[in-house]
Write a protein that holds these residues in place. Structure first.
Motif: not given
Length: 497
Positions: A371-381
């Motif tokens: 979930q952390c990984g998904s959130l991080v990639e989402d906000y980087i994008g």
């Protein structure tokens, strides 16, 4: 004024095969202020490090007073009369002003011991000559940031620097301190010292410089005489867009009240603060530096205590004694100083983005990595954070990408109210535009936003209503139709009661 004392011709510099500078040209005349302008990553710092002897260029030549010169070290640059005043203060805090000025080259008496009286006497003469009102016997840690910056100038001039580089010299200064710095710069000009002035602040560049050179993505774009250019042309040279097109603000319908503040007071800091913010509204807070804007928001966010007053969130009275309580109620605050208050500089981009949302991301015992990984990639994008990966160390990013990471950190808490304290300070116009677009998008999604800013163009273009703060009080709440630089400054300075 017309005598050229420095020429940098066709300078190239690459790192791991990637060019940071590609055929850069720059020249400096005696007794002029030549501004160097460009976005984060444009190559300004690399060019200055080549001049300062930190980097050796791959190609090109440097001429000082018409003579080709090899600058192989910082010591060699200083011997050639080149002094660099960095954005970060590099003085020794527990030593006196005089000891810092003469550090490593203290005059000695007849028997070879350090001549303390001579150190203080000569240091005071140097300070007085430049026009700085500082007691050289005081320890540096007792001085304001502005005074420390002036000591840096005195120190470099004491090496008989004829070429002085100032890198973002006003980033931590108040308006009256900026005025003092400009007086010093003009005095140095009269003494035939030449200054390379690096800043993101267009109004400063237009006021203090004689010429402006723009570089972009490692390439030389052009040089203009300051009296023959304007902010719009310089922004176009930097990013290919006009100044006015940087701002994006939609006509957003104002929704229900999110927060209402009544009579908030902290003795000696601010008093009787009353305002409200609604869904979709961007409420600006402006005024002179030191007026109390940030202190009001720190108290609202639970960081500092209040002596009296009420806060209502979605119609219900709340009282926060810590920032974690405010976060738990859906309030987020992007602080003014991203490096000291907003980021863990030794941490990764991903670590920083998830830092404020760990409680929401944690299971019973452990943080859910997927979930952390998904959130991080989402906000980087979403925020277009330019990093090699989520594992890149945050200190290696540009100022604009660091700022977008701080904003991403707080957006990951899913707030209903977002407080932005000087959200575009120290970043280039390209990154500014991205943050303006983000503010507009969040507003359209119904988020309530409070934006503190000293930059009046962004206050006037991005805010629906503006509170002007003076000496700890809101002295005016201006609607969109009332916003002008003259009107805002009249209230901020006491010209209107």
């Amino acid at each position: 004024m017309e005598q050229t004392i420095l020429e940098m011709k066709n300078i190239k510099k690459s790192f791991s095969g990637v060019y940071a500078l590609e055929n850069i040209n720059f020249d400096l005349r005696r007794g002029e202020v030549h501004a160097l302008l460009g976005g984060n990553g444009a190559g300004k710092s690399t060019l200055i490090k080549v001049l300062g002897g930190v980097y050796k260029p791959d190609a090109g030549e440097i001429l000082i007073n018409g003579k080709r010169t090899e600058i192989g070290s910082v010591a060699e640059a200083r011997r050639l009369g080149i002094g660099i005043i960095h954005q970060e203060i590099v003085l020794v805090p527990h030593l006196t002003v005089a000891e810092n000025i003469f550090l490593g080259r203290e005059p000695a008496n007849k028997i070879g011991f350090r001549d303390v009286r001579a150190i203080f006497r000569r240091a005071q003469q140097m300070v007085d000559q430049i026009g700085v009102d500082i007691d050289v016997r005081r320890r540096v840690e007792e001085l304001t940031i502005a005074q420390q910056q002036l000591v840096e100038i005195v120190k470099e001039v004491s090496f008989e620097a004829r070429i002085l580089v100032m890198d973002e010299p006003t980033s931590s200064l108040e308006e009256n301190e900026v005025r003092l710095l400009f007086q010093i710069i003009r005095k140095l000009k009269s003494q035939a010292v030449s200054i390379i002035y690096i800043s993101h602040k267009m109004d400063e560049i237009l006021e203090i410089s004689d010429r402006v050179t723009v570089i972009r993505d490692g390439y030389y774009v052009g040089t203009r005489d300051t009296v023959e250019t304007n902010a719009d042309e310089l922004v176009k040279l930097m990013v290919g867009r006009s100044f006015s097109s940087l701002f994006t603000r939609s006509d957003v319908p104002i929704g229900d009240e999110v927060i209402r503040v009544e009579g908030l007071t902290r003795k000696g800091v601010f008093s009787d603060i009353t305002f409200s913010v609604h869904k979709g509204e961007v409420l600006g807070f402006t005024g002179l530096v030191g007026a109390g804007r940030s202190e009001i928001m720190r108290a609202l966010f639970g960081v500092d205590r209040c002596d009296k007053g009420q806060v209502y969130l979605y119609g219900k009275q709340v009282h926060f004694t810590s920032a974690s309580q405010a976060i738990g109620h859906g309030i987020a605050m992007v602080p003014e100083d991203r490096k000291k208050q907003g980021l863990v500089l030794s941490g990764t981009v991903g670590f920083n983005i998830t830092l404020a949302a760990l409680r929401r991301l944690a299971g019973r015992l452990f943080v859910r990595n997927s979930q952390c990984g998904s959130l991080v990639e989402d906000y980087i994008g979403k925020l277009n954070i330019k990093a090699s990966s989520s594992q890149q160390i945050i200190s290696n990013l540009s100022g604009g990408n660091q700022q977008k990471t701080v904003i991403a950190k707080w957006l990951s808490t899913e707030p209903g109210l977002l407080i932005l304290d000087e959200p575009t300070r120290g970043i280039d116009v390209g990154a500014k535009q991205e943050i303006y677009m983000l503010i507009d998008r969040l507003s359209r999604q119904g988020m309530a936003i409070i934006m503190i800013s000293s930059e009046l163009p962004e206050i006037m273009n991005m805010c629906d209503n503006v509170c002007v703060v003076r000496e700890g009080r809101i002295v005016a709440r201006l609607e969109k139709a009332e916003l002008s630089q003259e009107n805002i400054m009249a209230h901020a300075t006491g010209g209107v009661e």
